[in-house]
Design a protein around this motif. Structure first.
Motif, mmCIF file in Angstrom:
data_model
loop_
_atom_site.group_PDB
_atom_site.id
_atom_site.type_symbol
_atom_site.label_atom_id
_atom_site.label_comp_id
_atom_site.label_asym_id
_atom_site.label_seq_id
_atom_site.Cartn_x
_atom_site.Cartn_y
_atom_site.Cartn_z
ATOM 1 N N ARG A 193 0.857 -1.190 0.000
ATOM 2 C CA ARG A 193 0.000 0.000 0.000
ATOM 3 C C ARG A 193 0.891 1.236 0.000
ATOM 4 N NH1 ARG A 193 -5.157 0.178 3.802
ATOM 5 N NH2 ARG A 193 -5.671 -1.419 2.278
ATOM 6 N N CYS A 194 0.395 2.300 -0.614
ATOM 7 C CA CYS A 194 1.146 3.555 -0.726
ATOM 8 C C CYS A 194 0.441 4.669 0.056
ATOM 9 C CB CYS A 194 1.294 3.982 -2.186
ATOM 10 S SG CYS A 194 2.186 2.822 -3.232
ATOM 11 N N GLY A 195 1.214 5.721 0.360
ATOM 12 C CA GLY A 195 0.640 6.919 0.966
ATOM 13 C C GLY A 195 0.251 6.797 2.410
ATOM 14 N N LEU A 196 1.025 6.073 3.224
ATOM 15 C CA LEU A 196 0.681 5.920 4.630
ATOM 16 C C LEU A 196 1.248 7.044 5.497
ATOM 17 C CD1 LEU A 196 0.461 2.892 3.447
ATOM 18 C CD2 LEU A 196 0.584 2.226 5.826
ATOM 19 N N ILE A 197 2.369 7.629 5.108
ATOM 20 C CA ILE A 197 3.012 8.682 5.901
ATOM 21 C C ILE A 197 2.658 10.018 5.267
ATOM 22 C CG2 ILE A 197 5.193 9.557 6.801
ATOM 23 C CD1 ILE A 197 6.324 6.761 6.565
ATOM 24 N N SER A 198 1.881 10.826 5.964
ATOM 25 C CA SER A 198 1.413 12.082 5.388
ATOM 26 C C SER A 198 2.515 13.140 5.338
ATOM 27 C CB SER A 198 0.220 12.618 6.199
ATOM 28 O OG SER A 198 0.588 12.808 7.560
ATOM 29 N N GLN A 199 3.515 13.067 6.229
ATOM 30 C CA GLN A 199 4.564 14.079 6.252
ATOM 31 C C GLN A 199 5.580 13.895 5.135
ATOM 32 O OE1 GLN A 199 3.686 12.218 8.798
ATOM 33 N NE2 GLN A 199 2.922 13.567 10.421
ATOM 34 N N ALA A 200 5.624 12.722 4.522
ATOM 35 C CA ALA A 200 6.612 12.443 3.481
ATOM 36 C C ALA A 200 6.032 12.753 2.112
ATOM 37 C CB ALA A 200 7.056 10.983 3.551
ATOM 38 N N LYS A 201 6.936 12.983 1.150
ATOM 39 C CA LYS A 201 6.508 13.228 -0.230
ATOM 40 C C LYS A 201 5.870 11.971 -0.822
ATOM 41 C CE LYS A 201 6.370 15.716 -4.024
ATOM 42 N NZ LYS A 201 7.643 15.961 -4.743
ATOM 43 N N GLY A 202 6.398 10.822 -0.454
ATOM 44 C CA GLY A 202 5.842 9.541 -0.886
ATOM 45 C C GLY A 202 6.213 8.462 0.116
ATOM 46 N N SER A 203 5.376 7.458 0.236
ATOM 47 C CA SER A 203 5.628 6.384 1.194
ATOM 48 C C SER A 203 4.991 5.096 0.700
ATOM 49 C CB SER A 203 5.088 6.744 2.586
ATOM 50 O OG SER A 203 3.679 6.954 2.520
ATOM 51 N N ALA A 204 5.474 3.987 1.238
ATOM 52 C CA ALA A 204 4.955 2.674 0.861
ATOM 53 C C ALA A 204 5.159 1.713 2.017
ATOM 54 C CB ALA A 204 5.635 2.155 -0.400
ATOM 55 N N TYR A 205 4.308 0.715 2.060
ATOM 56 C CA TYR A 205 4.374 -0.329 3.088
ATOM 57 C C TYR A 205 4.189 -1.675 2.413
ATOM 58 C CZ TYR A 205 2.856 -3.354 6.940
ATOM 59 O OH TYR A 205 2.721 -4.387 7.823
ATOM 60 N N ILE A 206 5.068 -2.614 2.744
ATOM 61 C CA ILE A 206 5.011 -3.951 2.156
ATOM 62 C C ILE A 206 5.042 -4.977 3.281
ATOM 63 C CG2 ILE A 206 6.428 -5.667 0.954
ATOM 64 C CD1 ILE A 206 6.886 -3.776 -1.242
ATOM 65 N N GLU A 207 4.184 -5.951 3.150
ATOM 66 C CA GLU A 207 4.128 -7.055 4.105
ATOM 67 C C GLU A 207 4.141 -8.362 3.322
ATOM 68 O OE1 GLU A 207 0.988 -8.790 7.456
ATOM 69 O OE2 GLU A 207 1.141 -6.625 7.090
ATOM 70 N N ALA A 208 5.197 -9.141 3.504
ATOM 71 C CA ALA A 208 5.357 -10.433 2.840
ATOM 72 C C ALA A 208 5.534 -11.498 3.908
ATOM 73 C CB ALA A 208 6.548 -10.426 1.883
ATOM 74 N N GLY A 209 4.478 -12.236 4.185
ATOM 75 C CA GLY A 209 4.532 -13.183 5.283
ATOM 76 C C GLY A 209 4.663 -12.448 6.602
ATOM 77 N N ASN A 210 5.726 -12.750 7.342
ATOM 78 C CA ASN A 210 5.990 -12.056 8.598
ATOM 79 C C ASN A 210 6.964 -10.902 8.442
ATOM 80 O OD1 ASN A 210 4.299 -13.753 10.080
ATOM 81 N ND2 ASN A 210 5.922 -15.253 10.421
ATOM 82 N N SER A 211 7.419 -10.632 7.242
ATOM 83 C CA SER A 211 8.320 -9.505 6.992
ATOM 84 C C SER A 211 7.484 -8.251 6.739
ATOM 85 C CB SER A 211 9.227 -9.790 5.798
ATOM 86 O OG SER A 211 10.068 -10.892 6.057
ATOM 87 N N LYS A 212 7.805 -7.185 7.450
ATOM 88 C CA LYS A 212 7.058 -5.928 7.348
ATOM 89 C C LYS A 212 8.049 -4.781 7.202
ATOM 90 C CE LYS A 212 3.365 -7.758 10.273
ATOM 91 N NZ LYS A 212 4.013 -9.090 10.436
ATOM 92 N N ILE A 213 7.914 -4.017 6.121
ATOM 93 C CA ILE A 213 8.847 -2.938 5.800
ATOM 94 C C ILE A 213 8.050 -1.712 5.405
ATOM 95 C CG2 ILE A 213 10.713 -2.204 4.257
ATOM 96 C CD1 ILE A 213 11.524 -5.097 3.986
ATOM 97 N N ILE A 214 8.489 -0.551 5.874
ATOM 98 C CA ILE A 214 7.874 0.718 5.507
ATOM 99 C C ILE A 214 8.969 1.652 5.012
ATOM 100 C CG2 ILE A 214 8.041 1.733 7.821
ATOM 101 C CD1 ILE A 214 5.256 2.978 7.289
ATOM 102 N N CYS A 215 8.630 2.472 4.023
ATOM 103 C CA CYS A 215 9.602 3.366 3.398
ATOM 104 C C CYS A 215 8.973 4.737 3.198
ATOM 105 C CB CYS A 215 10.080 2.793 2.053
ATOM 106 S SG CYS A 215 11.204 3.865 1.152
ATOM 107 N N SER A 216 9.776 5.778 3.366
ATOM 108 C CA SER A 216 9.344 7.151 3.136
ATOM 109 C C SER A 216 10.381 7.855 2.273
ATOM 110 C CB SER A 216 9.161 7.898 4.462
ATOM 111 O OG SER A 216 10.363 7.873 5.213
ATOM 112 N N VAL A 217 9.906 8.736 1.387
ATOM 113 C CA VAL A 217 10.759 9.474 0.451
ATOM 114 C C VAL A 217 10.557 10.963 0.687
ATOM 115 C CG1 VAL A 217 11.223 9.964 -1.983
ATOM 116 C CG2 VAL A 217 10.727 7.629 -1.258
ATOM 117 N N TYR A 218 11.652 11.694 0.796
ATOM 118 C CA TYR A 218 11.618 13.134 1.004
ATOM 119 C C TYR A 218 12.423 13.817 -0.107
ATOM 120 C CZ TYR A 218 10.227 11.613 5.676
ATOM 121 O OH TYR A 218 9.587 11.003 6.740
ATOM 122 N N GLY A 219 11.875 14.867 -0.652
ATOM 123 C CA GLY A 219 12.557 15.603 -1.713
ATOM 124 C C GLY A 219 11.792 15.488 -3.030
#
Length: 306
Positions: A83-109
């Protein structure tokens, strides 16, 4: 003198016993100070891994199926949620969940670069930072970035840089921050996919999406998208001469490899087979990432004029 000392000691002991018998409030009737900001745990606790059976912690090194909840094959990916757009303060963000692995990313600039002496005036600068949360792994880590996280950040940068049009952003800097919330297996491949999705959500011009995939090779068996239990089981059950992990980053639309990392000792034919399995895994993952990005674009698009 001795009699006076023993009488004083008996009076002190009796006073203490009287205060204790009156309860936790004591003679003054007030409760002792309590730190309300701290949640105290139970007096007795046990690690949850004591209740995990040995069968659930081992993978099938030879055979057609892998022993996990999904019963997927050796060359099957884990079910993925993005899913995208979870962090409102960032220019762009994404969240990925694969099994028990959970990663979130934010982009600034993009923004003005901080160190102009190290920046090419004709192209932009991509900065990546990948960290593990203290509770992400089985062994609790620290907030300070370690050597492993620095190596993963460099690998993430080398995988993403070929897919970003940095010449469109001269004298600018784009920051990519990846946080691993829970780690169940190699995290670099999912971090590459999550960061690429966050860059696209931020509107950064790219040649193509960059997807990552990992293959664990043990003897004659290859496991696509391995879990932590599968990697640990392989390290204890196979010879060192036929063991390794291959992580590949691919731009599917252009059919170009943007990053490749190999750990362990493997033969040339084994590496070729692992690279081919990673490429096929990236093409399997591509429709799901496309659907997530298309859903995000439709959500951000303005409503049609009536």
């Amino acid at each position: 003198m001795a009699q006076w000392f023993w009488s004083m000691a008996e009076s002190v002991v009796s006073e203490k016993l009287k205060t204790t018998s009156e309860g936790p409030r004591g003679r003054t009737g007030k409760m002792p100070p309590v730190d309300r900001r701290r949640i105290r745990g139970p007096d007795e606790s046990h690690s949850p891994y004591h209740f995990v059976t040995e069968e659930s912690m081992k993978c099938l090194a030879s055979g057609d199926r892998r022993v996990d909840d999904s019963q997927r094959g050796p060359l099957d990916l884990r079910p993925i949620f993005a899913r995208c757009g979870l962090i409102s303060q960032a220019k762009g963000s994404a969240y990925i969940e694969a099994g028990n692995s959970k990663i979130i990313c934010s982009v600034y600039g993009p923004r003005e670069t901080e160190r102009k002496d190290e920046t090419d005036m004709k192209s932009g600068r991509l900065v990546t930072d990948m960290r593990f949360a203290p509770f992400a792994c089985r062994k609790r880590g620290a907030w300070v970035q370690g050597n492993e996280e620095k190596d993963l950040s460099q690998g993430l940068l080398e995988s993403l840089r070929p897919g970003v049009c940095l010449h469109k952003y001269p004298r600018s800097q784009i920051d990519v921050c990846v946080m691993v919330l829970e780690s169940d297996g190699p995290a670099l491949a999912h971090a590459v996919t999550c960061a690429s999705l966050a860059l696209a959500d931020a509107g950064i011009e790219m040649y193509d999406l960059v997807l990552g995939c990992t293959v664990r090779h043990t003897g004659t068996t290859q496991l696509l998208d391995p879990t932590f239990a599968e990697v640990q089981d392989d390290q204890s059950g196979a010879s060192v001469d036929s063991q390794g992990t291959v992580t590949l980053s691919l731009m599917p639309n252009m059919n170009q490899v943007s990053g490749l990392q190999s750990d362990g000792v493997m033969e040339q034919e084994s590496i070729k087979a692992a690279v081919q399995a990673c490429i096929e895994g990236c093409f399997k993952l591509y429709p799901a990432i496309q659907h997530t990005l298309l859903k995000t674009v439709r959500k951000k698009a303005p409503p049609p004029e009536s």
